[in-house]
Design an enzyme around this catalytic site. Sequence first.
Site, mmCIF file in Angstrom:
data_model
loop_
_atom_site.group_PDB
_atom_site.id
_atom_site.type_symbol
_atom_site.label_atom_id
_atom_site.label_comp_id
_atom_site.label_asym_id
_atom_site.label_seq_id
_atom_site.Cartn_x
_atom_site.Cartn_y
_atom_site.Cartn_z
ATOM 1 N N GLN A 219 -16.143 43.009 34.646
ATOM 2 C CA GLN A 219 -15.451 44.201 35.127
ATOM 3 C C GLN A 219 -16.307 45.007 36.096
ATOM 4 O OE1 GLN A 219 -12.459 45.479 34.822
ATOM 5 N NE2 GLN A 219 -13.026 47.434 35.753
ATOM 6 N N SER B 71 -27.608 44.942 36.583
ATOM 7 C CA SER B 71 -27.328 44.174 37.792
ATOM 8 C C SER B 71 -28.578 43.409 38.190
ATOM 9 C CB SER B 71 -26.942 45.134 38.929
ATOM 10 O OG SER B 71 -27.077 44.489 40.187
ATOM 11 N N HIS C 120 -24.498 38.863 32.273
ATOM 12 C CA HIS C 120 -24.068 37.464 32.352
ATOM 13 C C HIS C 120 -23.934 36.874 30.943
ATOM 14 C CE1 HIS C 120 -26.429 37.781 36.284
ATOM 15 N NE2 HIS C 120 -25.210 37.499 36.697
ATOM 16 N N GLN D 273 -20.773 34.861 50.958
ATOM 17 C CA GLN D 273 -20.345 36.207 50.581
ATOM 18 C C GLN D 273 -21.358 37.284 50.956
ATOM 19 O OE1 GLN D 273 -20.095 35.047 46.314
ATOM 20 N NE2 GLN D 273 -20.969 37.048 45.894
HETATM 21 P P1 AMP Z 1 -23.382 37.750 39.773
HETATM 22 O O1 AMP Z 1 -24.420 36.775 39.326
HETATM 23 O O2 AMP Z 1 -23.921 39.100 40.092
HETATM 24 O O3 AMP Z 1 -22.472 37.185 40.822
HETATM 25 O O4 AMP Z 1 -22.463 37.987 38.519
HETATM 26 C C1 AMP Z 1 -21.818 36.910 37.874
HETATM 27 C C2 AMP Z 1 -20.773 37.458 36.954
HETATM 28 O O5 AMP Z 1 -21.393 38.305 35.996
HETATM 29 C C3 AMP Z 1 -19.739 38.309 37.713
HETATM 30 O O6 AMP Z 1 -18.453 38.027 37.204
HETATM 31 C C4 AMP Z 1 -20.190 39.709 37.417
HETATM 32 O O7 AMP Z 1 -19.131 40.641 37.443
HETATM 33 C C5 AMP Z 1 -20.729 39.556 36.006
HETATM 34 N N1 AMP Z 1 -21.646 40.649 35.705
HETATM 35 C C6 AMP Z 1 -22.709 41.055 36.441
HETATM 36 N N2 AMP Z 1 -23.283 42.144 35.879
HETATM 37 C C7 AMP Z 1 -22.566 42.440 34.774
HETATM 38 C C8 AMP Z 1 -22.641 43.445 33.768
HETATM 39 N N3 AMP Z 1 -23.587 44.389 33.785
HETATM 40 N N4 AMP Z 1 -21.721 43.438 32.785
HETATM 41 C C9 AMP Z 1 -20.757 42.489 32.739
HETATM 42 N N5 AMP Z 1 -20.625 41.512 33.660
HETATM 43 C C10 AMP Z 1 -21.519 41.476 34.657
#
Ligand code: AMP
Length: 298
Positions: free
Chosen positions: A157, A194, A45, A69
């Site tokens: 990505q 993640s 993030h 979702q």
């Molecule tokens: P999330 O909180 O999991 O919904 O992620 C929010 C944003 O952060 C989304 O656009 C994800 O694709 C991005 N994101 C999550 N993990 C990563 C990562 N390891 N590298 C780059 N972007 C990430």
Amino acid sequence: MPIPSTSTPELLSTPDDLRRWSLACRTAGLSVGMVPTMGALHAGHRSLIDRAVAENDRVVATIFVNPAQFGPSEDFARYPRTTDADLEVLVAAGVDAAFVPSVETMYPPGLVTRLGISGPLGDRLEGASRPGHFNGVALVVTKLLVAGLPDRAYFGQKDAQQCAVVRRLARDLDTGVEIVVCPTVRDPDGLAISSRNVYLNPEERLRALAIPSGLAAAMARFEAGERDATALATTVRSCLENERLDVDYVAVVEADTFSEVETAAPTNQIVLAARIGSTRLIDVVRLGVDTAPVGRGV
Ligand code: AMP
């Protein structure tokens, strides 16, 4: 003369607050970047936020665990929620505003509007494994873009099919928002970072390294001239199965449509989803674009 940003982000809790904040920025001639997240912020993030801060006069990060979702048997209830720590990350990153709405504010009783992503992009792979998932993503992203009026919105990505869905919807709905896709951030051992990695116990965390190893092995075969998509996918699948991961799918796809290809070409993506115990992880590499993730045994 730009308005100087303060160190503490302005806390916005309703879509109207978000719209007023954004309009004030734009009226002052300042560009606005938006970074939508579900919180539990980590280095992935942070990379999106840093890029948004570098490319825009003002940045709003959104934190919302979007129930629309998640499927009925998915991890909505146990999804990590760490708002206080998240706000510290946003302060350190120099974000100007944080949009942290409640579920009731985003989905008030009586809401009947739905969005749908049709065709393979919505129905295949993640869409097949998680029915309704991309409709929920599309609804929340559209609400955020409509209320937040950003010039640019930043996505990772790592969630490759989500990126394709969001790019498509931003175009289809004439939002005028530039969708910026940022590279996957990995831990030093290659595992894509993640929010769900916290579910893994140490033994599972080690077995999860089959994911970057498998992707790296397939990339090496591609670099060596292998173009048969089935052969590349089988390479990945074997690595995952050797570590007893429960493979949901491995596929070689065209980046915009997510149609599966028979013959792999540069910019095609190898995408996968696999379960380790009760944790479901996804990952992706772009053939001919990404450097191979470092992984055990590679
Ligand atoms: P999330 O909180 O999991 O919904 O992620 C929010 C944003 O952060 C989304 O656009 C994800 O694709 C991005 N994101 C999550 N993990 C990563 C990562 N390891 N590298 C780059 N972007 C990430």
